[in-house]
Design an enzyme around this catalytic site. Structure first.
Site, mmCIF file in Angstrom:
data_model
loop_
_atom_site.group_PDB
_atom_site.id
_atom_site.type_symbol
_atom_site.label_atom_id
_atom_site.label_comp_id
_atom_site.label_asym_id
_atom_site.label_seq_id
_atom_site.Cartn_x
_atom_site.Cartn_y
_atom_site.Cartn_z
ATOM 1 N N TYR A 74 31.722 0.848 -28.488
ATOM 2 C CA TYR A 74 32.991 1.479 -28.138
ATOM 3 C C TYR A 74 34.156 0.904 -28.900
ATOM 4 O O TYR A 74 34.159 -0.272 -29.238
ATOM 5 C CB TYR A 74 33.260 1.254 -26.637
ATOM 6 C CG TYR A 74 33.158 2.509 -25.809
ATOM 7 C CD1 TYR A 74 31.939 3.135 -25.603
ATOM 8 C CD2 TYR A 74 34.291 3.065 -25.226
ATOM 9 C CE1 TYR A 74 31.844 4.281 -24.838
ATOM 10 C CE2 TYR A 74 34.192 4.207 -24.446
ATOM 11 C CZ TYR A 74 32.980 4.808 -24.260
ATOM 12 O OH TYR A 74 32.895 5.938 -23.499
ATOM 13 N N ASP A 88 34.165 -6.224 -21.033
ATOM 14 C CA ASP A 88 34.446 -6.088 -22.467
ATOM 15 C C ASP A 88 35.420 -7.155 -22.954
ATOM 16 O O ASP A 88 35.268 -7.688 -24.052
ATOM 17 C CB ASP A 88 35.022 -4.701 -22.761
ATOM 18 C CG ASP A 88 33.936 -3.623 -22.706
ATOM 19 O OD1 ASP A 88 32.783 -3.940 -23.021
ATOM 20 O OD2 ASP A 88 34.258 -2.482 -22.355
HETATM 21 CU CU LIG Z 1 33.110 5.902 -21.485
#
Ligand SMILES: [Cu+2]
Length: 377
Positions: A98, A14
């Protein structure tokens, strides 16, 4: 960690592949932080290397976090009490589905906490679970809605700590607590325990050990605390976490050696900033900690870097869907013989004159709706 094609390819760095700077939210009053707020701008680079202004990507504010200290003298009922007021410096990154909320939290007792919250939307896959007479479940995921499955997965973070505990010559060691052997003269009643210390002398890694209360500390051997008579130190309240579950031959494992052990120590080198190496996009092997920690460097009483791997083994719940209540995990750096007494002693006492707390009027409300006028309390 869905084992089926094509999901075996889905292993994102990420921060390394996407970037927490480029995905940083531009924050605004009233949405992400409460109270009196200062925002900081930032810059990212565009594809040609030009600076691009990002407004309000970091916010700073204070928050109340319950009691900092309290003691009531049981003889005269006089109490000393101070509240725990924290300074929070926070950014929020949206990495596709996310959100990561990353905060540094400073309190008045010298603690430095790094808190990660994971929220946003689970990565989901279709599942044929609509036929109630033939329910389908899988051992590596949770059904979170009709036809919707969220696979088990892990989020692993590497916290890079470049310490300067009263200077740059520092040492990483761990302390463990163990029962003293029963001995007629020294521990006749079997009550005693002691702490042992193990110094990390060479660059490398170590794991946590909850059963021995293994606590990692960073100390400066040239600065002795006048009270404890030991080197000044900060301890690392690590976040005990399961390490990477992917198999030894998986590409993820080859690319992310940092995710195999909880604590790493390396000798400081310029430009060694990213745990899996500088360029993770489509990398085939780790060019970070696995190489740096393999150098036969002395890391005792020198300029060191400590890396803590922690994270979440996230087996989704139906309650994580459709938007996930934030999962919270944190690492705290705490002074351990760095000061000679509680550094929060000068925090003003908590008083009603300052706090202006108000009384809940429950008794009045009940009384007023009672025909007899008498309170049920
Ligand atoms: Cu997760």
């Amino acid at each position: 960690m869905n084992p089926r094609r094509p999901y075996h390819r889905k292993q994102a760095f990420d921060a390394g592949d996407v970037g927490f700077g480029i995905t940083a939210n531009q924050l605004s009053l009233g949405c992400d932080c409460l109270g009196h707020i200062h925002y900081f701008n930032g810059y990212r680079t565009d594809s040609k290397g030009n600076p691009v202004l990002l407004q309000n990507v970091i916010c700073m504010h204070e928050q109340d976090n319950g009691l900092q200290l309290k003691h009531t003298n049981y003889r005269n009922n006089a109490a000393t009490v101070a509240r725990k007021r924290e300074l929070v410096v926070q950014m929020i990154c949206t990495v596709s589905n996310y959100e990561y909320v990353l905060a540094w939290i400073f309190d008045q007792a010298g603690n430095i906490e790094h808190e990660v919250r994971a929220t946003g939307i689970l990565s989901t896959m279709p599942i044929d679970n609509l036929d109630e007479s033939n329910p389908v479940t899988v051992p590596w995921g949770t059904n979170v809605g009709p036809g919707v499955m969220a696979a088990y997965h892990q989020h692993l973070f590497s916290l890079r700590i470049d310490p300067a505990i009263d200077g740059h010559n520092n040492t990483l060691f761990y302390e463990e607590s163990e029962a003293l052997p029963v001995h007629k003269e020294t521990n006749n009643f079997g009550m005693g325990y002691r702490a042992t210390s193990t110094v990390m002398k060479k660059a490398g890694f170590a794991d946590l050990n909850v059963m021995r209360n293994r606590i990692f500390k960073i100390r400066n051997d040239s600065q002795i605390n006048a009270v404890s008579l030991k080197p000044v130190a900060y301890k690392i309240h690590a976040a005990p976490s399961q390490m990477l579950l992917m198999g030894p031959d998986s590409f993820a494992r080859k690319r992310a050696a940092f995710a195999e052990h909880a604590m790493w120590v390396t000798k400081y080198q310029d430009d060694e900033l990213y745990a899996a190496g500088e360029f993770t996009n489509q990398s085939r092997k780790d060019t970070g900690l696995s190489e740096w920690a393999a150098r036969p460097d002395n890391v005792e009483n020198t300029d060191i870097v400590v890396w803590h791997t922690f994270g979440l083994t996230h087996n989704p719940r139906p309650e994580d869907f459709p938007v996930m209540p934030a999962e919270q995990i944190s690492v705290r750096l705490q002074p351990d013989g760095f000061f000679t007494k509680n550094p929060a002693l000068d925090v003003p006492q908590s008083t009603q004159a300052f706090n202006q707390s108000t009384l809940h009027q429950e008794a009045t409300t009940i009384a007023s709706c009672c025909s007899s006028g008498k309170s049920h309390l």
